[in-house]
Design an enzyme around this catalytic site. Structure first.
Site, PDB file in Angstrom:
ATOM      1  N   LEU A 188       0.636  -0.337   0.231  1.00 27.87           N
ATOM      2  CA  LEU A 188       0.179   0.112  -0.411  1.00 27.87           C
ATOM      3  C   LEU A 188       0.933   1.078   0.445  1.00 27.87           C
ATOM      4  O   LEU A 188       0.744   2.402  -0.555  1.00 27.87           O
ATOM      5  CB  LEU A 188      -1.045  -0.254   1.573  1.00 27.87           C
ATOM      6  CG  LEU A 188      -1.812  -0.751   0.997  1.00 27.87           C
ATOM      7  CD1 LEU A 188      -2.696  -0.740   2.649  1.00 27.87           C
ATOM      8  CD2 LEU A 188      -2.574  -1.771   0.738  1.00 27.87           C
TER       9      LEU A 188
ATOM     10  N   VAL B   2      -7.924   0.585   6.428  1.00 25.62           N
ATOM     11  CA  VAL B   2      -9.291   1.493   6.324  1.00 25.62           C
ATOM     12  C   VAL B   2      -9.307   1.386   4.192  1.00 25.62           C
ATOM     13  O   VAL B   2      -8.318   2.033   3.653  1.00 25.62           O
ATOM     14  CB  VAL B   2      -8.556   3.077   6.543  1.00 25.62           C
ATOM     15  CG1 VAL B   2      -9.717   4.267   5.609  1.00 25.62           C
ATOM     16  CG2 VAL B   2      -8.262   2.898   8.281  1.00 25.62           C
TER      17      VAL B   2
ATOM     18  N   PRO C 252      -2.420  16.329   7.774  1.00 20.42           N
ATOM     19  CA  PRO C 252      -3.258  15.723   7.004  1.00 20.42           C
ATOM     20  C   PRO C 252      -2.793  14.860   6.524  1.00 20.42           C
ATOM     21  O   PRO C 252      -3.872  13.337   6.174  1.00 20.42           O
ATOM     22  CB  PRO C 252      -3.065  16.385   5.705  1.00 20.42           C
ATOM     23  CG  PRO C 252      -3.386  17.868   5.880  1.00 20.42           C
ATOM     24  CD  PRO C 252      -1.853  17.466   7.559  1.00 20.42           C
TER      25      PRO C 252
ATOM     26  N   ASP D 180       1.878  14.255  16.270  1.00 22.39           N
ATOM     27  CA  ASP D 180       2.816  14.647  14.666  1.00 22.39           C
ATOM     28  C   ASP D 180       1.001  14.732  14.259  1.00 22.39           C
ATOM     29  O   ASP D 180       0.444  13.748  12.962  1.00 22.39           O
ATOM     30  CB  ASP D 180       3.374  13.570  14.610  1.00 22.39           C
ATOM     31  CG  ASP D 180       3.587  13.607  13.159  1.00 22.39           C
ATOM     32  OD1 ASP D 180       3.747  14.886  12.184  1.00 22.39           O
ATOM     33  OD2 ASP D 180       3.877  12.051  11.963  1.00 22.39           O
TER      34      ASP D 180
ATOM     35  N   ASP E 181      -0.833   6.191  12.697  1.00 20.46           N
ATOM     36  CA  ASP E 181       0.005   6.943  13.068  1.00 20.46           C
ATOM     37  C   ASP E 181       0.338   7.120  14.252  1.00 20.46           C
ATOM     38  O   ASP E 181       0.552   8.720  14.504  1.00 20.46           O
ATOM     39  CB  ASP E 181       0.952   8.061  11.811  1.00 20.46           C
ATOM     40  CG  ASP E 181       2.509   7.804  12.272  1.00 20.46           C
ATOM     41  OD1 ASP E 181       2.727   7.109  13.084  1.00 20.46           O
ATOM     42  OD2 ASP E 181       2.736   8.183  11.055  1.00 20.46           O
TER      43      ASP E 181
ATOM     44  N   VAL F 202       4.439  -0.388   4.462  1.00 21.58           N
ATOM     45  CA  VAL F 202       2.492  -0.409   4.585  1.00 21.58           C
ATOM     46  C   VAL F 202       1.989  -1.463   3.489  1.00 21.58           C
ATOM     47  O   VAL F 202       2.004  -1.357   2.236  1.00 21.58           O
ATOM     48  CB  VAL F 202       2.088   0.549   4.926  1.00 21.58           C
ATOM     49  CG1 VAL F 202       0.258   0.001   5.198  1.00 21.58           C
ATOM     50  CG2 VAL F 202       2.511   1.788   5.858  1.00 21.58           C
TER      51      VAL F 202
END
Length: 847
Positions: A77, A151, A204, A201, A219, A85
């Protein structure tokens, strides 16, 4: 082990590997050379290790279903600086997960492995519909992994914002939908804070989007677990520069609380509203400095359709001072809910006075002026040139001056022998300045039979030692010269007056100011009676007396003495041109310290022009004048041209006199102020710290120059929200300043202002009462137009305005503006600042 700062090589490497940098070469060229070299080496190491995840985790075999423990890898991903990931299947539960894998080379970096484990631990604590869930954590075949909620789509809010930047328009309900979606993130962070987790952290790219547009935050690799003290290491700077809070930029984790996440979510909201980051720049250093010192534009200036209340919520979250932000994430979430329910929000827009007040709060006090005594410092070898001028003047005088001409000729001859090759850069390497002077003192003793020449040379060599800051031999020679002239030609003679003046200079350098004043007055009286006011020796005595009075804090008396010297025309007194310049320099410095910049500038420029013409650019007195002019330019907001001048003068001084010379110490402190004015806060902090350490080592903590620098360092700390350092420096400073400056009311009240300002930040109500007590006292002692008084009045007025006491604020500003205009002038920068604050309070244009 030293923590890894966010703006260090590791963070820059991550930005490159995550694809956030289009032109890597240009990006690295903009970084400091050492840092860029580290990043380039790290990139090389990364490429060598790339592909080292072990068999089956790369290339075609990954698509074929490589297995890692309970997980079968399906498709990649994404990848970044720390790892990859993957979409994977958890075999035991037959569910799809996102599997984060830490690269093997990262395991060798303890801080990276700790970050990976921290993310797992923080995520495992939290179960919330808007937080990406963590299912499992482990290690298999040397590969560390985290299994978390998958997700669908894998897109982030950053991806959506990038797409929106390419669109010409947004839908009519865009901002309301955006507020509703980010409300979910705010509620998730409320939940995280309640469970002892600070994200640290929020940005966006760490906010994932579900297929229906709902948002989830993930994260937690930089999270701080409030019950784990090991994660609070001083010096750690954690976060992504664009979204860090001011307190994060200072590298003190103990100061980073829930309000930091409020700020970062505010920065994220700002970017979502405007499609522009609130703080941007070419380097991390530039970005962090903007976060600390600059306010972003109102979102409606960038996007006119942004709802006013939503802009207010955003800017309130972005307040520099955590105490002026939302008290907690729940308060931010509540205001978003009110906005969505079309109810009045609790946050208030930063009205005109509040906006103007921010500048005052971040720049609460001006720097205490530097030592005026340095303005009269004359290069050692220039004594020879001055003596030649004295000889020529005496030859042109009446017949009864022939003795003086003969004395000057003999002194010049000795000086020529002594300093023949002693100019900077010309002294043979095997001959030190100390050896030259020792040789000169030995030669002088041979002339004891000629009292006038003997005394003059003793004074001259004393002056040389004084200029080199060797005060013990300077004192011994000055005392011998005074005794010699008292014997012959006798008390009341011009020679005795000059010897007394030289001894007074030494006493001034020894910080024995009362003795220096008494000797200076006695010398001036003798010279006025014996040679008259127009003689350069009388002018020198007057200038010295003015400088001592300044050091004693009796500025008005000093101004009267120096003003009389300034009014003498330069060209009518050729031998006295140096004293004419010194008077202008000293008086200009008085005006500079008082903030009377328009009066200071012509005096300093005139003095520099004449001195440079007479002496040339490579002269110590000329360098001192360049320094004074640079400090004026700093006060005028011209730091770009002032700082290079200060750097050049400091380099010249260090080369000539060394790091520990008083004149060099003073310049190092000035340069720190220059870096601060340029916005180079890190360099300024380091320069202040080094200069203060040097002052304390060389002069001691009770010396006036050490105290003066401490006051300026406190001002810098307050301007950059470094309250811990300011409190430490202020601990016993008022008592020390009161003892060292009993007559200098300006410096004493300057420190009291600083103490009150810190109290205002720590205990706003008590601080307000303290300022209300101090202001009338300061006006009585300093005058309503004094810079510190004007700033105190503006600060108090802005506090009134913020508390809804607009009438009291306006009355105080009107009174302050009238005093400033009357004494400082309408065009003075501080007067204009008061006028602008008042005009904004009234909603009017500045006159």
């Amino acid at each position: 082990m030293d923590p890894e700062p966010a703006e260090g090589a590791g963070a820059l490497l991550e930005q490159i590997l995550e694809g956030g940098i289009a032109d890597v070469d240009a990006f690295l060229a903009a970084q400091p050379a050492g840092l860029a070299a580290q990043v380039r080496q790290a990139l090389l190491d990364f490429r060598r290790l790339d592909g080292g995840f072990g068999p089956g985790l790369r290339g075609p075999s990954a698509a074929g279903g490589a297995v890692l423990g309970d997980f079968r890898l399906l498709r990649q991903l994404g990848r970044g600086g720390m790892g990859e990931v993957w979409e994977a299947e958890q075999l035991s539960l037959r569910r799809r997960v996102a599997l984060k894998l830490l690269r093997p080379e990262q395991v060798a970096l303890p801080q990276r492995l700790a970050r990976f484990r921290r993310e797992a631990e923080a995520g495992a604590r939290l179960r919330h519909p808007h937080i990406v869930a963590v299912y499992a954590v482990g290690e298999q075949e040397g590969v560390h992994y985290i299994a978390e909620e998958l997700v669908p789509g894998g897109r982030t809010l950053a991806d959506e914002l990038a797409e929106q930047r390419r669109l010409a328009h947004v839908s009519g309900d865009h901002y309301e939908r955006l507020a509703r979606r980010l409300l979910g993130i705010a509620e998730a962070l409320v939940y995280a804070h309640a469970h002892g987790v600070l994200h640290r952290d929020v940005k966006p790219s760490n906010i994932l989007m579900e297929e229906d547009g709902r948002l989830k935050i993930g994260d937690f690799g930089l999270a701080r677990l409030l019950d784990d003290p090991s994660l609070s290491r001083t010096g750690e700077v954690s976060g992504t520069p664009f979204y860090m809070s001011p307190e994060q930029t200072r590298g003190r984790p103990q100061d980073v609380g829930p309000g930091s996440d409020v700020f970062s979510l505010g920065a994220t909201l700002y970017e979502a509203l405007t499609l522009a980051r609130p703080f941007d720049g070419d380097t991390s250093h530039e970005i962090l400095e903007k976060i600390r010192t600059l306010d972003p534009p109102d979102p409606r200036r960038l996007r006119a359709r942004v709802p006013a209340d939503l802009a207010v919520i955003c800017l309130h979250a972005l307040e520099k001072d955590p105490r002026r932000r939302y008290p907690g994430m729940a308060d931010l979430a509540a205001d978003l809910q009110r906005f969505l329910a079309h109810q009045p929000i609790r946050a208030r827009p930063p009205g005109p006075v509040s906006r103007a007040a921010r500048w005052m709060r971040r720049h609460p006090v001006v720097a205490v002026g530097g030592s005026i005594a340095a303005a009269a410092f004359v290069l050692v070898t220039a004594l020879l040139l001055e003596n030649r001028s004295a000889r020529r003047a005496a030859e042109q005088a009446a017949a009864d001056a022939s003795v003086e001409a003969e004395t000057a000729e003999k002194v010049a001859s000795v000086l020529e022998d002594l300093f023949l090759n002693a100019a900077p850069g010309k002294v043979p390497q095997q001959v030190s300045a100390a050896e030259l002077l020792a040789r000169g003192v030995g030669d002088v003793e041979k002339l004891a039979a000629e009292p006038r020449v003997y005394a003059r040379l003793l004074s001259t060599l004393s002056h040389v030692y004084w200029g080199m800051e060797a005060l013990e031999p300077a004192e011994a020679l000055a005392l011998k010269a005074e005794a010699a002239t008292r014997s012959a030609p006798g008390p009341g003679s011009p020679e005795h007056g000059q010897a007394l003046l030289d001894l007074a200079h030494v006493r001034h350098a020894q910080d024995r100011l009362e003795e220096a004043e008494a000797l200076g007055r006695e010398a001036r009286g003798i010279l006025l009676r014996s040679v008259g006011a127009a003689d350069r020796r009388s002018a020198r005595a007057a200038n010295f007396l003015g400088q001592v009075l300044i050091s004693l804090g009796r500025v008005q008396e000093a101004e009267q003495v120096l003003r009389a010297q300034v009014d003498l025309p330069a060209r009518q007194l050729p031998p006295a041109w140096i004293e004419w310049c010194v008077a202008r320099s000293a008086l200009g410095s008085v005006y500079l310290d008082a903030g009377r910049l328009l009066e200071a500038e012509p005096l300093l420029r005139e003095a520099l022009a004449v001195a440079a013409e007479r002496r040339g650019p490579e002269d110590d007195f000329v360098m001192e004048l360049r320094r004074e002019l640079a400090m004026l330019e700093l006060r005028q907001g011209l730091a770009e041209q002032a700082v290079p001048a200060l750097e050049a003068v400091l380099a010249w001084k260090e080369r000539l006199y060394g790091r520990d010379a008083l004149t060099t110490l003073a310049l190092a402190a000035d340069l720190a102020a220059g870096y601060s004015a340029l916005g180079r806060a890190d360099e300024a902090a380091a320069a202040y710290r080094r200069a203060l350490d040097d002052h304390l080592r060389v002069l001691g903590r009770e010396h006036r120059e050490s105290l003066r620098l401490t006051i300026n360092y406190v001002s810098f700390c307050l301007s950059h929200d470094d309250l811990d350092s300011a409190r430490e420096l202020l601990a016993d400073l008022p008592e020390r300043v009161d003892a060292a400056y009993p007559d200098d009311v300006s410096t004493i009240w300057h420190v009291r202002f600083q103490v009150a300002y810190v109290l205002l930040l720590d205990q706003p109500d008590e601080g307000l009462r303290r300022f209300e007590e101090l202001l009338p006292q300061m006006r009585a002692k300093l005058g309503a137009h004094h810079e510190i008084v004007v700033r105190a009045a503006c600060l108090l007025a802005t506090e009134y305005a913020d508390r809804g006491r607009g009438g009291a604020a306006e009355a105080l500003l009107v009174e302050t503006l009238e005093a400033a205009r009357a004494q400082r002038g309408k065009d003075d920068r501080l007067t204009r600042s008061v006028a602008e604050i008042l005009a904004e309070l009234r909603g009017a244009a500045v006159e």
